[in-house]
Design an enzyme around this catalytic site. Structure first.
Site, short mmCIF file in Angstrom:
data_model
loop_
_atom_site.label_atom_id
_atom_site.label_comp_id
_atom_site.label_asym_id
_atom_site.label_seq_id
_atom_site.Cartn_x
_atom_site.Cartn_y
_atom_site.Cartn_z
CB SER A 95 -22.80 17.69 -43.71
OG SER A 95 -22.18 16.54 -44.29
CE LYS A 114 -20.26 17.80 -47.08
NZ LYS A 114 -20.86 16.56 -46.51
CB SER A 127 -23.93 14.01 -44.83
OG SER A 127 -23.88 14.29 -43.46
#
Length: 483
Positions: free
Chosen positions: A147, A71, A171
């Protein structure tokens, strides 16, 4: 290796092929890149790729040789950009590996790119100005969540079998639910966030992954768990590897069911129906399931206010640090409206308010611990509704202040954040799908502190009882013929 063959294996299966000499890591990486080229123009889940610089030894770990994505926030890879989905951090290059990145390398994962995130990971949908929206492979007009939305979309579409993500208020679990994946948020202190941080968002944020199979997440957590010197939290090591727990019978568990979220947000009919089907499945497997009321330890507004103060104050400190490092202004030229609103809200949080918010964190943790004294698990929907259309979060957002934005996020995802506050593990499992649309519906199971093993045992049982691997989204690399 053809893409159609590549996507038929999970990460552990691919590593077994490498260990047997039937395929090389380079061949797997080439298949992953081809998969990315086939689907990413539609879903926009990958920020960039790069030549992988590690060549793992075959069979050195259960994941050696497996293509992997990280990420764009939270994990630093030396010499690679980490831009946090923000214009403020555009061009930022990590000078050294973080502890987690070193563990990814030792696990033999072939990290060849980074996935999208909302700006500063400050949303539950991935629609940043810097990269543009990430689309759900099941329905391109819907959100992939956030996220860790890029990770969720990339795994669901078949680019990689497992990808890194973070979770500060859901997330990992939200993208898992939206994209039909398995996602487990580990216990606070299970995975180090060092050495550049001792904690993120005051212990609310943790590292983990999303995957298509339960055993992949278990295998990865085995490779990355454990403290580093200087870590402020420590979760007791499990009695056996998580990979072994997946195949162990969970026994008859006492599972409480919370169908309606704290704060009054109503669960929609498609999700409530999916919850009912899950309860029936659990009962058929011999578990004791009953509806419960769960004392959060604070009223909902008090809970949201405490989280807003902790998150916004941390956001403000991060923004100030980045602005100073890159000599950039903190204004609408570098930050999106909701991030800027959070920044200004964080500037107004006093020291006393910050300490009071930590006291709320303690009350929530103690209250949920009392629940787990009497129950083995808590079952809730991961989210109260099906994946929302792109743009839902942005409707009227420009008029919200920092607290208003967090209220919106917690209203859209009211079930997940309490377990970040308590520090306890929770997972989203793609037990079922909506009968009308075919969209995946995630079910969240939470356990007491340090009890990831119990979650993996149940997840393995659910996966065996109702396999979800045969459900693939519209945008799926396996539909591409490959070479």
């Amino acid at each position: 290796m053809r893409i159609s063959e590549y996507v038929s294996f999970d990460a552990v299966g691919l590593a077994e092929l490498v260990a047997k000499g039937e395929v090389t890591p380079a061949e797997l990486e080439a298949a992953a890149r081809e998969a990315a080229q086939a689907v990413d123009p539609q879903i926009n889940a990958i920020v960039e790729t790069w030549p992988a610089d590690d060549e793992p030894g075959p069979g050195s770990t259960p994941l050696a040789g497996v293509p992997f994505l990280i990420k764009d926030i939270g994990v630093a890879m030396a010499g690679r950009r980490m831009e946090l989905g923000s214009r403020l951090a555009a061009g930022n290059v990590a000078g050294a590996d973080s502890s987690l990145m070193l563990r990814f390398r030792r696990a033999g994962l072939v990290t060849f790119g980074r996935t999208t995130t909302p700006e500063m990971a400050y949303s539950t949908t991935t629609e940043p100005v810097l990269y543009g929206p990430t689309r759900n492979p099941w329905d391109l007009e819907r959100s992939a969540g956030g996220s860790s939305g890029g990770a969720g979309a990339a795994v669901a579409a078949g680019v990689v079998p497992i990808a890194h993500g973070t979770d500060a208020a859901g997330s990992l679990r939200i993208p898992a639910a939206y994209n039909g994946l398995f996602g487990l948020k580990p216990t606070r202190g299970r995975v180090s966030v060092g050495p550049f941080f001792d904690e993120i968002f005051n212990g609310l944020a943790v590292h983990g992954s999303v995957s298509r199979t339960v055993r992949d997440s278990a295998a990865l957590l085995d490779q990355i768990r454990g403290p580093e010197p200087g870590d402020p939290y420590f979760a007791q090591e499990p009695s056996r590897p998580y990979a072994e727990e997946v195949t162990r019978h969970p026994g008859s568990l006492r599972i409480g069911v919370l169908a309606q979220a704290w704060g009054g947000r109503r669960t929609t009919t498609p999700v409530a129906d999916a919850l009912s089907r899950t309860v029936r499945l659990l009962e058929s497997l011999g578990h004791q399931v009953a509806e419960v009321k769960v004392d959060l330890g604070a009223d909902w507004e008090e809970f949201v206010l405490a989280n807003a103060r902790l998150m916004a104050a941390n956001l403000t400190a991060s923004v100030d640090e980045l602005a100073a490092a890159f000599d950039r202004p903190v204004d609408s030229s570098t930050l999106e409206p909701v991030t800027l609103a959070g920044y200004h809200y964080g500037q107004r949080v006093s020291g006393a308010q910050f300490v009071a918010a930590l006291a709320i964190r303690n009350r929530v943790a103690r209250s949920l611990a009392r629940y787990f004294d009497a129950h083995d698990l808590l079952l809730t929907p991961t989210l109260p509704e099906l994946p929302v259309p792109l743009g839902t979060h942005a409707e009227g957002a420009a008029a919200l202040d920092g607290l208003g934005w967090l209220r919106r996020l917690f209203d859209l995802a009211p079930f997940s954040a309490p377990f970040n506050v308590a520090g306890t593990p929770a997972m989203s499992v793609p037990v079922t799908a909506d009968a009308g649309t075919g969209l995946p519906v995630g079910m969240q199971f939470a356990a007491g502190y340090g009890l990831e093993g119990r979650l993996f045992r149940l997840a393995g049982q659910l996966e065996q009882a109702g396999p979800w691997s045969g459900r693939t989204p519209t945008v799926w690399a396996g539909n591409h013929p490959g070479h």
